[in-house]
Design a protein around this motif. Sequence first.
Motif, mmCIF file in Angstrom:
data_model
loop_
_atom_site.group_PDB
_atom_site.id
_atom_site.type_symbol
_atom_site.label_atom_id
_atom_site.label_comp_id
_atom_site.label_asym_id
_atom_site.label_seq_id
_atom_site.Cartn_x
_atom_site.Cartn_y
_atom_site.Cartn_z
ATOM 1 N N THR A 34 0.823 -1.206 0.000
ATOM 2 C CA THR A 34 0.000 0.000 0.000
ATOM 3 C C THR A 34 0.860 1.259 0.000
ATOM 4 O O THR A 34 0.468 2.274 -0.557
ATOM 5 C CB THR A 34 -0.964 0.017 1.203
ATOM 6 N N VAL A 35 2.052 1.168 0.622
ATOM 7 C CA VAL A 35 2.960 2.320 0.579
ATOM 8 C C VAL A 35 3.366 2.594 -0.863
ATOM 9 O O VAL A 35 3.340 3.742 -1.335
ATOM 10 C CB VAL A 35 4.215 2.065 1.455
ATOM 11 N N VAL A 36 3.684 1.535 -1.588
ATOM 12 C CA VAL A 36 4.068 1.697 -2.994
ATOM 13 C C VAL A 36 2.899 2.272 -3.791
ATOM 14 O O VAL A 36 3.060 3.191 -4.605
ATOM 15 C CB VAL A 36 4.513 0.336 -3.587
ATOM 16 N N LEU A 37 1.703 1.758 -3.510
ATOM 17 C CA LEU A 37 0.509 2.266 -4.195
ATOM 18 C C LEU A 37 0.356 3.763 -3.940
ATOM 19 O O LEU A 37 0.122 4.548 -4.876
ATOM 20 C CB LEU A 37 -0.738 1.518 -3.697
ATOM 21 N N GLY A 38 0.529 4.156 -2.681
ATOM 22 C CA GLY A 38 0.390 5.563 -2.327
ATOM 23 C C GLY A 38 1.414 6.428 -3.028
ATOM 24 O O GLY A 38 1.084 7.492 -3.566
ATOM 25 N N MET A 39 2.675 5.969 -3.070
ATOM 26 C CA MET A 39 3.726 6.752 -3.717
ATOM 27 C C MET A 39 3.448 6.893 -5.205
ATOM 28 O O MET A 39 3.618 7.966 -5.790
ATOM 29 C CB MET A 39 5.090 6.097 -3.483
ATOM 30 N N ALA A 40 3.017 5.801 -5.797
ATOM 31 C CA ALA A 40 2.738 5.837 -7.233
ATOM 32 C C ALA A 40 1.602 6.813 -7.534
ATOM 33 O O ALA A 40 1.696 7.627 -8.460
ATOM 34 C CB ALA A 40 2.371 4.434 -7.717
ATOM 35 N N LEU A 41 0.543 6.768 -6.734
ATOM 36 C CA LEU A 41 -0.590 7.667 -6.969
ATOM 37 C C LEU A 41 -0.165 9.123 -6.813
ATOM 38 O O LEU A 41 -0.546 9.988 -7.600
ATOM 39 C CB LEU A 41 -1.732 7.353 -5.997
ATOM 40 N N GLU A 42 0.663 9.387 -5.800
ATOM 41 C CA GLU A 42 1.085 10.763 -5.568
ATOM 42 C C GLU A 42 1.919 11.269 -6.736
ATOM 43 O O GLU A 42 1.713 12.363 -7.234
ATOM 44 C CB GLU A 42 1.881 10.843 -4.256
ATOM 45 N N LYS A 43 2.846 10.418 -7.191
ATOM 46 C CA LYS A 43 3.753 10.858 -8.262
ATOM 47 C C LYS A 43 3.021 11.019 -9.591
ATOM 48 O O LYS A 43 3.310 11.920 -10.367
ATOM 49 C CB LYS A 43 4.891 9.848 -8.426
ATOM 50 N N LEU A 44 2.085 10.098 -9.842
ATOM 51 C CA LEU A 44 1.433 10.122 -11.149
ATOM 52 C C LEU A 44 0.263 11.100 -11.205
ATOM 53 O O LEU A 44 0.044 11.739 -12.228
ATOM 54 C CB LEU A 44 0.934 8.719 -11.508
ATOM 55 N N LEU A 45 -0.501 11.192 -10.107
ATOM 56 C CA LEU A 45 -1.742 11.956 -10.179
ATOM 57 C C LEU A 45 -1.776 13.189 -9.282
ATOM 58 O O LEU A 45 -1.926 14.310 -9.749
ATOM 59 C CB LEU A 45 -2.935 11.045 -9.823
ATOM 60 N N PHE A 46 -1.620 12.979 -7.978
ATOM 61 C CA PHE A 46 -1.883 14.068 -7.040
ATOM 62 C C PHE A 46 -0.911 15.221 -7.212
ATOM 63 O O PHE A 46 -1.262 16.375 -7.017
ATOM 64 C CB PHE A 46 -1.868 13.542 -5.604
ATOM 65 N N ARG A 47 0.328 14.895 -7.575
ATOM 66 C CA ARG A 47 1.346 15.926 -7.738
ATOM 67 C C ARG A 47 0.895 17.026 -8.696
ATOM 68 O O ARG A 47 1.236 18.184 -8.531
ATOM 69 C CB ARG A 47 2.623 15.254 -8.243
ATOM 70 N N GLN A 48 0.099 16.646 -9.686
ATOM 71 C CA GLN A 48 -0.338 17.630 -10.687
ATOM 72 C C GLN A 48 -1.339 18.636 -10.114
ATOM 73 O O GLN A 48 -1.649 19.624 -10.748
ATOM 74 C CB GLN A 48 -1.007 16.929 -11.884
ATOM 75 N N LEU A 49 -1.859 18.341 -8.936
ATOM 76 C CA LEU A 49 -3.024 19.103 -8.490
ATOM 77 C C LEU A 49 -2.773 20.069 -7.339
ATOM 78 O O LEU A 49 -3.668 20.783 -6.937
ATOM 79 C CB LEU A 49 -4.134 18.126 -8.060
ATOM 80 N N TYR A 50 -1.546 20.075 -6.786
ATOM 81 C CA TYR A 50 -1.327 20.893 -5.589
ATOM 82 C C TYR A 50 -1.635 22.355 -5.832
ATOM 83 O O TYR A 50 -2.116 23.059 -4.953
ATOM 84 C CB TYR A 50 0.117 20.746 -5.093
ATOM 85 N N THR A 51 -1.344 22.840 -7.038
ATOM 86 C CA THR A 51 -1.541 24.259 -7.292
ATOM 87 C C THR A 51 -2.944 24.565 -7.806
ATOM 88 O O THR A 51 -3.300 25.715 -7.978
ATOM 89 C CB THR A 51 -0.516 24.746 -8.335
ATOM 90 N N ARG A 52 -3.705 23.484 -8.064
ATOM 91 C CA ARG A 52 -5.044 23.721 -8.614
ATOM 92 C C ARG A 52 -6.074 23.895 -7.497
ATOM 93 O O ARG A 52 -5.818 23.664 -6.333
ATOM 94 C CB ARG A 52 -5.462 22.518 -9.479
ATOM 95 N N ASP A 53 -7.265 24.232 -7.946
ATOM 96 C CA ASP A 53 -8.396 24.410 -7.052
ATOM 97 C C ASP A 53 -8.791 23.066 -6.423
ATOM 98 O O ASP A 53 -8.532 21.998 -6.979
ATOM 99 C CB ASP A 53 -9.551 24.935 -7.907
ATOM 100 N N HIS A 54 -9.443 23.131 -5.231
ATOM 101 C CA HIS A 54 -9.882 21.905 -4.559
ATOM 102 C C HIS A 54 -10.817 21.056 -5.415
ATOM 103 O O HIS A 54 -10.864 19.849 -5.290
ATOM 104 C CB HIS A 54 -10.604 22.250 -3.246
#
Lengths: 288, 401
Positions: free
Chosen positions: A73-93
């Motif tokens: 699950t740690v690997v899953l979390g890292m992968a999701l953050e790198k691939l998807l969530f990282r793109q959204l930090y500067t965007r709207d909620h």
Amino acid sequence: MDLAFILIQLLNGLQYGLLLFLVSSGLTLVFGIMGIINLAHGSFYMVGAYLAWSLASMTGNLATAIAIAIPLTVVLGMALEKLLFRQLYTRDHLYQVLLTYGLILVFEELRSIIWGDDVHGVAVPALLNASIPLTENLSYPVYRLAISGVCLLLALALYLLIQKTRLGMMIRAGASNRDMVQSLGIDIKLIYTLVFAMGVALAAFAGMINAPLSSVTPNMGSHVLIICFVVVVIGGIGSVKGAMAASLMIGLAETFGQVLVPDFAGMIVYVLMAVVLVWRPEGLFGRK
Amino acid sequence: MSQNDKDVFARRGFLKGTAAIAGATAVGTLLPSTVMAQQTKLKIGLMLPYTGTFAQLGVAITNGFKLAIDERGGKLAGREIEFVTVDDESNPAKAPENVNKLVQRDKVDVVIGTVHSGVVMGMAKVLKESGTLWINPNGGAGAMTGAMCAPNFFRTSFSNWQTTHALGKVLKAKGHKTAVFITWKYAAGEEMMEGFKEGFEKEGGKLVKELYTPFPQVEFQALLTEIASIKPDAVVAFFAGGGAAKFLKDYQAAGLKGKIPLYGSGFLTDGVLDAVGDAGEGVETTLHYADGLDTKKDKAFRLAYAKTFKLQPDVYAVQGYDAGQLLAAGLDAVKGNVADKAGVIKGMEAAKIDSPRGQWTLSKAHNPVQDMYLRKVVGKENKTMGVAWKALADPARGCKA
């Protein structure tokens, strides 16, 4: 209801509250510290439960299953953050809401393809499979008490990590001013990846150790999602202490609500939330 | 023109010439409507859950329904069938829209559906207005064959009231004088509580407490403590699916199992026994179907179902199968002329359904009058212990049709 039963209900309430803390701790971290509205939190909880079930039936041992599942699950979390969530930090909620809602659907469908739509049970580990008699006809399952212990340890560990360690300091600093932390030479991207992975692993871990208590079922994640948000909002965004206090409050309110005012048991938690938000809009331990 | 269409024409020799020249569309416009009705396919709308929590139930019902038609050579009263399928997602909010797709857009002759009681109520409003024939193969909402009942509404499953009413007699026979009922606070749970209460009080029993937990919450510890403090002679429960599995396990873990006997609506122990280990062992429930009925019809049905779908049938498959049988009986009565709606309704009303669960007929409000079995969990089966109530009919309160 005599005193003995009131004490037992108190125990029920505290124990349920600790369980709620366990389930919502991952969300506290991700929503509270990173500011990501993660609707897929419940899906990670479900993934954990299904992993525990399938690995436990393969290995015959829940502890082994958890030991294998957590790194996954740690690997899953890292992968999701790198691939998807990282793109959204500067965007709207709103973008986060859309992404994480999409993830709910994706995980639900994957679960259906990989594990099917059946209801499953996970056996309580033999070592903890006992009950302590409390009254002539009521006993308390040892496994529940054991989970409470795990929850307390986890709460302590999280508190120490965030408040007392160097990593925790960087996390907190990153939460208040991301750009400043980065310009001071700290790899904030890596920290965010770690925090997110930890959040995913915590949610999944909750699903795993909760699996023997609650059955493993489709849509189990959506049931815990709402209550998790209630915990974080009541507790105050970004506060582990607050999440603990809120969990215990909700646990006690639900337990005594069901017994004393059964007709309103369904809304008592939300009334509690409304009252807290009127009184302290930032939550119990939230920053002003 | 498909192969099937050709077969229909071949049998109807007198049409051959016209058909060959004019083609199917032209024939339709030239001939009287009753003849035309027998050439076009019968349109059956399946509105069932194919995704979500109840997806498996939707599949079991569909399989059962299709098995009944397969047994009749893939036709009903000699007419070819065309299926139109809508996934209702067990979402009551989308129910009117979904059923309208079938009624308005596809113009189906009959609607089959559905599992979730809330969706059933949404369908009822639309179908009462449109008058479309409707067979409900599961959702037990009392109102469908109660206050909302209508001539075109039929049900082949149960009313919630029915599934617990017979338990009153059962508890009395075991010498239990007081009981506690525990369920989710929502319509189905409350209707089952009413059904039990009525049956139990008629036998002189006393329902000392009704315990509710919000739907679909599964944290039972507080209520189990409450049960231990009340100390009733028996506990009666209704939960389903994951909630049922958790309740059975919690009941055992709280040490109540073996001290206060547990009874329930059959759904408490259906489809969850693999998940609960020995926590279900010995729990007694009532339902209109059971394992080990050992009748010729049941054996044949189970064998055919297992062969066709490579799955073991359950109560939902039986309900779907009976929906097919009931529709067949209605259409046979009018020789496939579904336009004669009154005739179809009459045919279904008069039908004696030879079901795997045993024979049943319809009540005035179109709900099955059926035997309720007492079942006991033995290993992974809900073994039949005999009939708890012969030919139990729902009281159909408020039905004026």
